[in-house]
Design a protein around this motif. Structure first.
Motif, PDB file in Angstrom:
ATOM      1  N   LEU A  15       0.811  -1.210   0.000  1.00  0.00           N
ATOM      2  CA  LEU A  15       0.000   0.000   0.000  1.00  0.00           C
ATOM      3  C   LEU A  15       0.851   1.270   0.000  1.00  0.00           C
ATOM      4  O   LEU A  15       0.330   2.367  -0.155  1.00  0.00           O
ATOM      5  CB  LEU A  15      -0.932   0.004   1.213  1.00  0.00           C
ATOM      6  N   LEU A  93      -0.502   4.552  -3.703  1.00  0.00           N
ATOM      7  CA  LEU A  93      -1.903   4.540  -3.290  1.00  0.00           C
ATOM      8  C   LEU A  93      -2.854   4.903  -4.428  1.00  0.00           C
ATOM      9  O   LEU A  93      -4.042   5.111  -4.212  1.00  0.00           O
ATOM     10  CB  LEU A  93      -2.117   5.499  -2.122  1.00  0.00           C
ATOM     11  N   TYR A  96      -6.370   3.364  -4.978  1.00  0.00           N
ATOM     12  CA  TYR A  96      -7.557   3.874  -4.303  1.00  0.00           C
ATOM     13  C   TYR A  96      -7.954   5.255  -4.820  1.00  0.00           C
ATOM     14  O   TYR A  96      -9.142   5.577  -4.904  1.00  0.00           O
ATOM     15  CB  TYR A  96      -7.307   3.978  -2.798  1.00  0.00           C
ATOM     16  N   CYS A  97      -6.959   6.087  -5.116  1.00  0.00           N
ATOM     17  CA  CYS A  97      -7.212   7.467  -5.548  1.00  0.00           C
ATOM     18  C   CYS A  97      -6.243   7.787  -6.687  1.00  0.00           C
ATOM     19  O   CYS A  97      -5.102   8.208  -6.439  1.00  0.00           O
ATOM     20  CB  CYS A  97      -7.026   8.425  -4.381  1.00  0.00           C
ATOM     21  N   LEU A 150      -5.483   3.953   6.259  1.00  0.00           N
ATOM     22  CA  LEU A 150      -6.308   4.322   5.106  1.00  0.00           C
ATOM     23  C   LEU A 150      -7.492   5.192   5.518  1.00  0.00           C
ATOM     24  O   LEU A 150      -7.863   6.132   4.802  1.00  0.00           O
ATOM     25  CB  LEU A 150      -6.799   3.070   4.387  1.00  0.00           C
ATOM     26  N   ALA A 154      -8.122   8.906   4.083  1.00  0.00           N
ATOM     27  CA  ALA A 154      -9.403   9.256   3.467  1.00  0.00           C
ATOM     28  C   ALA A 154      -9.960  10.541   4.078  1.00  0.00           C
ATOM     29  O   ALA A 154     -10.449  11.430   3.369  1.00  0.00           O
ATOM     30  CB  ALA A 154     -10.392   8.106   3.632  1.00  0.00           C
TER      31      ALA A 154
END
Length: 285
Positions: A15, A93, A96-97, A150, A154
């Motif tokens: 990650l 990352l 995720y984004c 995470l 976020a």
């Protein structure tokens, strides 16, 4: 440059997140930056921080974020200062984004009457949970640690970030690149007799423009910054070696005893000799 001592409890994994417990090896860390985004959560004591023309204090159970390549400095009155350190590789990352690198995250301590105080307190609580998870070191700690980190990220993106279109911050990015080039050059040559003209030529600036540029973006003169880098190395050498004070002074790039003594006492709150005596006493405690 003096480094902080890090014990990596959760190494950089798939990650792109690394969680460490850390203590300052040196109470004064001059301006520097990291490729990864850095999150510091204060576990005890307090530190004074300079970042982006801001001077602030990070207290117990407070958190601050230094975005990728954001120049910052740290000063503590005690080398017993401990913190949780989280490094985040934004590129890793992207699963995720995808455009995470376009989000500039700015999270500083906020007062209770601030509109974002609730969100800030929640992120600090997640950092506290992350600390506990890593101290417990159970079989599922790494998994739970990633999940908690995470959640923190976020919320940081949601409440404490500004999205910039590609190229929108080109001028700022160029200035930051120049600052990093200056800082890198100083840390590679601080033991030498550096002059304003030499460093300005290295960057491609005139002496006058270089002085204005550095003061505008760093908030201090170049000579002050150079001496802070040197005094930071001197403090580390006095605490961790048996070198004489004159040897430490020379090894750190100082040629003037008066300036060395005055700046050392200003930064560390004691003379070089007092610092050496304190270090010797601590070895035998």
């Amino acid at each position: 440059m003096a480094k902080a001592y890090h014990e990596a409890l959760h190494p950089l994994g798939n990650l792109g997140i690394q969680v460490s417990m850390a203590a300052l090896e040196n109470t004064h860390i001059p301006a520097h930056w990291h490729e990864a985004m850095e999150i510091l959560f204060c576990l005890n004591g307090s530190v004074r921080i300079h970042v982006e023309h801001e001077h602030l204090t990070l207290q117990h159970n407070q958190l601050i974020v230094f975005d990728s390549k954001e120049v910052h400095s740290i000063h503590s009155d005690s080398n017993l200062y401990m913190f949780l350190c989280i490094h985040v590789d934004k590129k890793r990352l992207s699963v995720y984004c995808p455009d995470l690198e376009l989000y500039h995250i700015k999270c500083r301590p906020v007062p209770l009457d601030d509109p974002k105080s609730t969100q800030y307190i929640h992120i600090c609580q997640l950092a506290h949970d992350l600390t506990r998870l890593n101290v417990e070191n159970e079989s599922t700690s790494a998994m739970r640690s990633d999940g908690t980190a995470l959640l923190m990220l976020a919320d940081l993106i949601r409440y404490f970030s500004v999205y910039s279109l590609p190229g929108a911050t080109a001028g700022t990015s160029q200035s930051n690149d120049t600052l990093r080039e200056i800082i890198t050059y100083v840390n590679e040559h601080y033991t030498e007799k550096l002059s304003l003209e030499e460093v300005a030529n290295q960057i491609g600036f005139s002496r006058e423009y270089f002085c204005r540029f550095f003061k505008q973006h760093m908030g201090i003169t170049f000579l002050r910054y150079l001496n802070e880098v040197r005094i930071s190395h001197a403090g580390r050498l006095l605490m961790n070696t048996d070198m004489s004070i004159s040897e430490v002074m020379s090894e750190s790039g100082f040629t003037n005893q008066t300036i060395f003594n005055r700046l050392f006492k200003e930064i560390y709150g004691m003379t070089p000799r007092e610092s050496r005596n304190t270090s010797v006493e601590e070895k035998y405690l």
